[in-house]
Design a protein around this motif. Structure first.
Motif, PDB file in Angstrom:
ATOM      1  N   PRO A  22       0.523  -1.073  -0.202  1.00 20.29           N
ATOM      2  CA  PRO A  22      -0.036  -0.006  -0.013  1.00 20.29           C
ATOM      3  C   PRO A  22       0.815   0.990  -0.118  1.00 20.29           C
ATOM      4  CG  PRO A  22      -1.072  -1.255   1.676  1.00 20.29           C
ATOM      5  CD  PRO A  22       0.802  -1.757   1.004  1.00 20.29           C
ATOM      6  N   ASP A  23       2.496   1.017   0.558  1.00 19.29           N
ATOM      7  CA  ASP A  23       3.141   2.162   0.587  1.00 19.29           C
ATOM      8  C   ASP A  23       3.370   3.205  -0.626  1.00 19.29           C
ATOM      9  OD1 ASP A  23       1.993   2.824   3.317  1.00 19.29           O
ATOM     10  OD2 ASP A  23       4.334   1.452   4.407  1.00 19.29           O
ATOM     11  N   MET A  24       3.448   1.620  -1.403  1.00 25.58           N
ATOM     12  CA  MET A  24       4.615   2.118  -2.720  1.00 25.58           C
ATOM     13  C   MET A  24       3.748   2.569  -4.259  1.00 25.58           C
ATOM     14  SD  MET A  24       7.187   1.460  -3.015  1.00 25.58           S
ATOM     15  CE  MET A  24       7.648   2.034  -1.853  1.00 25.58           C
ATOM     16  N   ILE A  25       2.053   1.659  -3.425  1.00 24.01           N
ATOM     17  CA  ILE A  25       0.847   2.281  -4.091  1.00 24.01           C
ATOM     18  C   ILE A  25       0.788   3.194  -4.274  1.00 24.01           C
ATOM     19  CG2 ILE A  25      -1.494   1.637  -4.802  1.00 24.01           C
ATOM     20  CD1 ILE A  25      -1.153  -1.139  -4.091  1.00 24.01           C
ATOM     21  N   HIS A  26       0.568   4.342  -2.855  1.00 26.68           N
ATOM     22  CA  HIS A  26       0.676   5.361  -2.654  1.00 26.68           C
ATOM     23  C   HIS A  26       1.427   5.829  -3.754  1.00 26.68           C
ATOM     24  CE1 HIS A  26      -0.871   9.388  -1.190  1.00 26.68           C
ATOM     25  NE2 HIS A  26      -0.237   8.871  -0.352  1.00 26.68           N
ATOM     26  N   THR A  27       2.337   5.739  -3.737  1.00 19.57           N
ATOM     27  CA  THR A  27       3.728   6.793  -3.880  1.00 19.57           C
ATOM     28  C   THR A  27       3.527   6.459  -5.322  1.00 19.57           C
ATOM     29  OG1 THR A  27       5.782   6.239  -2.314  1.00 19.57           O
ATOM     30  CG2 THR A  27       6.624   7.062  -4.374  1.00 19.57           C
ATOM     31  N   LEU A  28       3.981   5.663  -5.759  1.00 19.67           N
ATOM     32  CA  LEU A  28       4.394   5.087  -7.155  1.00 19.67           C
ATOM     33  C   LEU A  28       2.871   6.186  -7.286  1.00 19.67           C
ATOM     34  CD1 LEU A  28       5.193   1.318  -7.407  1.00 19.67           C
ATOM     35  CD2 LEU A  28       5.679   3.820  -8.204  1.00 19.67           C
ATOM     36  N   GLU A  29       1.806   6.309  -7.514  1.00 23.19           N
ATOM     37  CA  GLU A  29       0.450   6.560  -8.028  1.00 23.19           C
ATOM     38  C   GLU A  29       0.725   8.416  -7.872  1.00 23.19           C
ATOM     39  OE1 GLU A  29      -4.371   4.572  -7.596  1.00 23.19           O
ATOM     40  OE2 GLU A  29      -2.897   5.187  -5.713  1.00 23.19           O
ATOM     41  N   LEU A  30       1.125   8.914  -6.820  1.00 23.37           N
ATOM     42  CA  LEU A  30       1.448  10.236  -6.831  1.00 23.37           C
ATOM     43  C   LEU A  30       2.197  10.807  -8.012  1.00 23.37           C
ATOM     44  CD1 LEU A  30       2.114  11.114  -2.853  1.00 23.37           C
ATOM     45  CD2 LEU A  30       0.018  11.745  -4.907  1.00 23.37           C
ATOM     46  N   LYS A  31       3.084   9.710  -8.320  1.00 27.80           N
ATOM     47  CA  LYS A  31       3.386  10.307  -9.655  1.00 27.80           C
ATOM     48  C   LYS A  31       3.315   9.760 -10.676  1.00 27.80           C
ATOM     49  CE  LYS A  31       8.023   9.562  -6.266  1.00 27.80           C
ATOM     50  NZ  LYS A  31       9.681   9.879  -6.446  1.00 27.80           N
ATOM     51  N   VAL A  98       4.942  13.576 -16.684  1.00 28.82           N
ATOM     52  CA  VAL A  98       4.182  12.585 -15.798  1.00 28.82           C
ATOM     53  C   VAL A  98       3.085  11.761 -17.219  1.00 28.82           C
ATOM     54  CG1 VAL A  98       1.934  11.938 -14.517  1.00 28.82           C
ATOM     55  CG2 VAL A  98       4.183  13.372 -13.750  1.00 28.82           C
ATOM     56  N   VAL A  99       3.965  10.745 -17.392  1.00 26.47           N
ATOM     57  CA  VAL A  99       3.678  10.231 -18.584  1.00 26.47           C
ATOM     58  C   VAL A  99       2.652   8.867 -18.990  1.00 26.47           C
ATOM     59  CG1 VAL A  99       3.942   8.970 -20.862  1.00 26.47           C
ATOM     60  CG2 VAL A  99       5.268  11.001 -20.003  1.00 26.47           C
ATOM     61  N   LYS A 100       1.598   8.830 -18.751  1.00 24.83           N
ATOM     62  CA  LYS A 100       0.468   7.659 -18.961  1.00 24.83           C
ATOM     63  C   LYS A 100       0.389   6.740 -19.905  1.00 24.83           C
ATOM     64  CE  LYS A 100      -2.017   7.226 -15.051  1.00 24.83           C
ATOM     65  NZ  LYS A 100      -1.847   6.159 -13.774  1.00 24.83           N
ATOM     66  N   ASP A 101      -0.810   5.991 -21.067  1.00 20.42           N
ATOM     67  CA  ASP A 101      -0.731   5.280 -21.431  1.00 20.42           C
ATOM     68  C   ASP A 101      -2.321   6.339 -21.910  1.00 20.42           C
ATOM     69  OD1 ASP A 101      -0.581   3.660 -23.512  1.00 20.42           O
ATOM     70  OD2 ASP A 101      -2.486   1.860 -22.729  1.00 20.42           O
ATOM     71  N   PHE A 117      -0.421  17.295 -12.789  1.00 24.79           N
ATOM     72  CA  PHE A 117      -0.829  15.942 -12.909  1.00 24.79           C
ATOM     73  C   PHE A 117      -1.578  15.834 -11.768  1.00 24.79           C
ATOM     74  CE2 PHE A 117      -0.571  11.765 -11.421  1.00 24.79           C
ATOM     75  CZ  PHE A 117      -1.422  10.971 -12.355  1.00 24.79           C
ATOM     76  N   GLY A 118      -2.865  15.347 -11.792  1.00 23.19           N
ATOM     77  CA  GLY A 118      -4.132  15.501 -10.506  1.00 23.19           C
ATOM     78  C   GLY A 118      -4.839  16.618 -10.935  1.00 23.19           C
ATOM     79  N   GLU A 119      -4.538  17.816 -11.373  1.00 22.99           N
ATOM     80  CA  GLU A 119      -4.899  19.385 -11.163  1.00 22.99           C
ATOM     81  C   GLU A 119      -5.799  19.299 -12.288  1.00 22.99           C
ATOM     82  OE1 GLU A 119      -2.438  21.935  -9.538  1.00 22.99           O
ATOM     83  OE2 GLU A 119      -1.820  20.546  -8.361  1.00 22.99           O
ATOM     84  N   LYS A 120      -5.276  18.549 -13.987  1.00 23.50           N
ATOM     85  CA  LYS A 120      -5.882  18.999 -14.669  1.00 23.50           C
ATOM     86  C   LYS A 120      -4.772  18.005 -15.825  1.00 23.50           C
ATOM     87  CE  LYS A 120      -4.487  24.370 -15.016  1.00 23.50           C
ATOM     88  NZ  LYS A 120      -4.092  25.278 -15.818  1.00 23.50           N
TER      89      LYS A 120
END
Length: 188
Positions: A22-31, A98-101, A117-120
């Motif tokens: 869960p800690d890694m998930i949170h860290t990676l999601e923020l990035k 920040v790059v997404k598929d 990222f996360g704002e717009k």
């Protein structure tokens, strides 16, 4: 090791990298990494390759730890464009994006402005091409029109034979067929 991301442990699950801490998930999601599902965070192949290449990811298949080369070989059997996507992804990440598929329109990536990222929503849609690969202009023109109508900027990322990535911002283009002139210039 890249930026301030701590070591991440992942497991290959149904051909995809799953992060369950869960800690890694949170860290990676923020990035901007991966997509959350009920049993963990799943990374795209190019994200896993990037983290492996950066020395951040420890990826296991069963009890065996996979190297970057081993995982790349596995990915290439299913997706012949994975190297191209990895090179573009790595280049964009090294520039601080920040790059997404990608979503729809045949785009490979959605790219967010730095700090947005996360704002717009994503500002850019990236189309990857290997040097020498041909693309039909009519199909590309339709994609460009749809993307610009959405307020996004279409960009072509060309991967040269040496692995260098060059970006071309593209705008709407209008191609008029001039049959009379072409028939005069090239009599058949």
């Amino acid at each position: 090791m890249l930026d301030d991301t701590p070591m991440v442990k992942g497991v290959l699950h149904s051909g995809r990298t799953c992060i369950s801490d869960p800690d890694m998930i949170h860290t990676l999601e923020l990035k901007g990494y991966g997509e959350q599902e009920k049993d963990g965070l799943y990374l795209d192949d190019f994200e896993s390759l990037y983290l492996l290449h950066s020395g951040i990811l420890i990826l296991k298949k069963g009890k065996k730890q996979l190297s970057f080369d081993e995982f790349m070989g596995m990915c290439q059997t299913d997706n012949h464009d994975v190297m191209e996507k990895f090179l573009i992804y790595r280049d964009l990440k090294s520039r601080g994006y920040v790059v997404k598929d990608g979503f729809g329109f045949g785009s490979d990536f959605r790219v967010y402005e730095r700090g947005q990222f996360g704002e717009k929503g994503a500002k850019f849609l990236i189309f990857g091409l290997s040097e020498g690969r041909q693309e039909k202009m009519g199909a590309m023109q339709k994609k460009i029109e749809q993307i610009t109508q959405m307020g996004k900027e279409p960009i072509i990322a060309v991967v040269e034979r040496r692995g260098e990535v060059i970006y071309y911002k593209i705008n709407r283009a209008h191609f008029n067929e001039n049959k009379a002139a072409s028939e005069e210039s090239f009599p058949l």
